[in-house]
Design a protein around this motif. Structure first.
Motif, PDB file in Angstrom:
ATOM      1  N   VAL A  21       0.835  -1.202   0.000  1.00  0.00           N
ATOM      2  CA  VAL A  21       0.000   0.000   0.000  1.00  0.00           C
ATOM      3  C   VAL A  21       0.871   1.254   0.000  1.00  0.00           C
ATOM      4  CG1 VAL A  21      -1.689   1.298   1.358  1.00  0.00           C
ATOM      5  CG2 VAL A  21      -1.958  -1.161   1.064  1.00  0.00           C
ATOM      6  N   THR A  22       1.928   1.266   0.790  1.00  0.00           N
ATOM      7  CA  THR A  22       2.816   2.429   0.841  1.00  0.00           C
ATOM      8  C   THR A  22       3.511   2.650  -0.496  1.00  0.00           C
ATOM      9  OG1 THR A  22       3.183   2.013   3.185  1.00  0.00           O
ATOM     10  CG2 THR A  22       4.734   3.471   2.081  1.00  0.00           C
ATOM     11  N   GLU A  23       3.966   1.576  -1.104  1.00  0.00           N
ATOM     12  CA  GLU A  23       4.624   1.694  -2.406  1.00  0.00           C
ATOM     13  C   GLU A  23       3.651   2.209  -3.462  1.00  0.00           C
ATOM     14  OE1 GLU A  23       7.726  -1.929  -1.426  1.00  0.00           O
ATOM     15  OE2 GLU A  23       5.945  -2.315  -2.647  1.00  0.00           O
ATOM     16  N   LEU A  24       2.418   1.780  -3.383  1.00  0.00           N
ATOM     17  CA  LEU A  24       1.413   2.286  -4.325  1.00  0.00           C
ATOM     18  C   LEU A  24       1.133   3.763  -4.106  1.00  0.00           C
ATOM     19  CD1 LEU A  24      -1.197  -0.576  -4.537  1.00  0.00           C
ATOM     20  CD2 LEU A  24       0.102   0.396  -6.426  1.00  0.00           C
ATOM     21  N   LEU A  25       1.149   4.210  -2.857  1.00  0.00           N
ATOM     22  CA  LEU A  25       0.894   5.621  -2.580  1.00  0.00           C
ATOM     23  C   LEU A  25       1.951   6.525  -3.206  1.00  0.00           C
ATOM     24  CD1 LEU A  25      -0.195   5.528   1.159  1.00  0.00           C
ATOM     25  CD2 LEU A  25      -1.618   6.093  -0.798  1.00  0.00           C
ATOM     26  N   PHE A  78      -5.527  -2.836  -4.335  1.00  0.00           N
ATOM     27  CA  PHE A  78      -5.470  -1.411  -4.032  1.00  0.00           C
ATOM     28  C   PHE A  78      -5.042  -0.580  -5.232  1.00  0.00           C
ATOM     29  CE2 PHE A  78      -5.024  -3.231   0.252  1.00  0.00           C
ATOM     30  CZ  PHE A  78      -6.096  -2.590   0.851  1.00  0.00           C
ATOM     31  N   GLY A  79      -4.313  -1.184  -6.170  1.00  0.00           N
ATOM     32  CA  GLY A  79      -3.900  -0.457  -7.368  1.00  0.00           C
ATOM     33  C   GLY A  79      -5.002  -0.287  -8.392  1.00  0.00           C
ATOM     34  N   LEU A  80      -5.937  -1.240  -8.439  1.00  0.00           N
ATOM     35  CA  LEU A  80      -7.021  -1.160  -9.416  1.00  0.00           C
ATOM     36  C   LEU A  80      -8.343  -0.694  -8.813  1.00  0.00           C
ATOM     37  CD1 LEU A  80      -6.344  -4.407 -11.460  1.00  0.00           C
ATOM     38  CD2 LEU A  80      -5.781  -2.059 -12.078  1.00  0.00           C
ATOM     39  N   PHE A  81      -8.541  -0.973  -7.535  1.00  0.00           N
ATOM     40  CA  PHE A  81      -9.801  -0.609  -6.884  1.00  0.00           C
ATOM     41  C   PHE A  81      -9.533   0.203  -5.627  1.00  0.00           C
ATOM     42  CE2 PHE A  81     -10.221  -4.901  -8.736  1.00  0.00           C
ATOM     43  CZ  PHE A  81     -11.067  -4.587  -9.776  1.00  0.00           C
ATOM     44  N   GLY A  82      -8.648   1.173  -5.746  1.00  0.00           N
ATOM     45  CA  GLY A  82      -8.243   1.964  -4.592  1.00  0.00           C
ATOM     46  C   GLY A  82      -9.359   2.816  -4.038  1.00  0.00           C
ATOM     47  N   PRO A  83      -9.101   3.425  -2.892  1.00  0.00           N
ATOM     48  CA  PRO A  83     -10.120   4.274  -2.272  1.00  0.00           C
ATOM     49  C   PRO A  83     -10.443   5.480  -3.153  1.00  0.00           C
ATOM     50  CG  PRO A  83      -8.027   4.493  -1.142  1.00  0.00           C
ATOM     51  CD  PRO A  83      -7.861   3.398  -2.132  1.00  0.00           C
TER      52      PRO A  83
END
Length: 126
Positions: A21-25, A78-83
């Motif tokens: 999640v952090t890397e995606l942010l 989280f990369g495709l259906f993130g908040p």
């Protein structure tokens, strides 16, 4: 696995999730006008370390592979259906670099761990 190993294994899985999640942010990071894919380098270092640590806990391949699977699933979910409907993984070369940098070295580390465990099991049998 002892109770302490199971707790450590749980922390490794939680760490894989938090790292993904952090890397995606920070994946869409820019430094001035330049796209800066530093998270690909972070993923290339941290995810294989998680696989290696999990492989030391047990000789089962599912234990060694679990951090990679958790990281991979978290990246895609989280990369495709993130908040908020944010889609981080589509339409950018950094997303492909990030996935490759996280998954390929980890898969290679998984092979190393499985081979090491097989050699250790063979030595223990003799």
């Amino acid at each position: 696995m002892t109770a302490a190993d199971r707790v450590l294994f749980g922390f490794l899985l939680l760490d894989a999730l938090v790292l993904a999640v952090t890397e995606l942010l920070f994946l869409p990071l820019w430094i001035g006008p330049v796209k800066f894919p530093i998270m690909a380098a972070v993923a290339a270092v941290t995810t294989p370390l998680l696989v290696s640590a999990a492989g030391r806990l047990s000789h089962h391949r599912s234990v060694a592979a679990a951090p990679l699977v958790v990281w991979f699933l978290a990246v895609f979910v989280f990369g495709l259906f993130g908040p908020g409907g944010d889609v981080v993984l589509v339409g950018d070369w950094r997303a492909l670099l990030f996935i490759a940098a996280g998954a390929l070295p980890s898969a290679m580390m998984l092979g190393i761990v499985l081979a090491r465990n097989a050699v250790e099991a063979g030595r223990a049998a003799h």
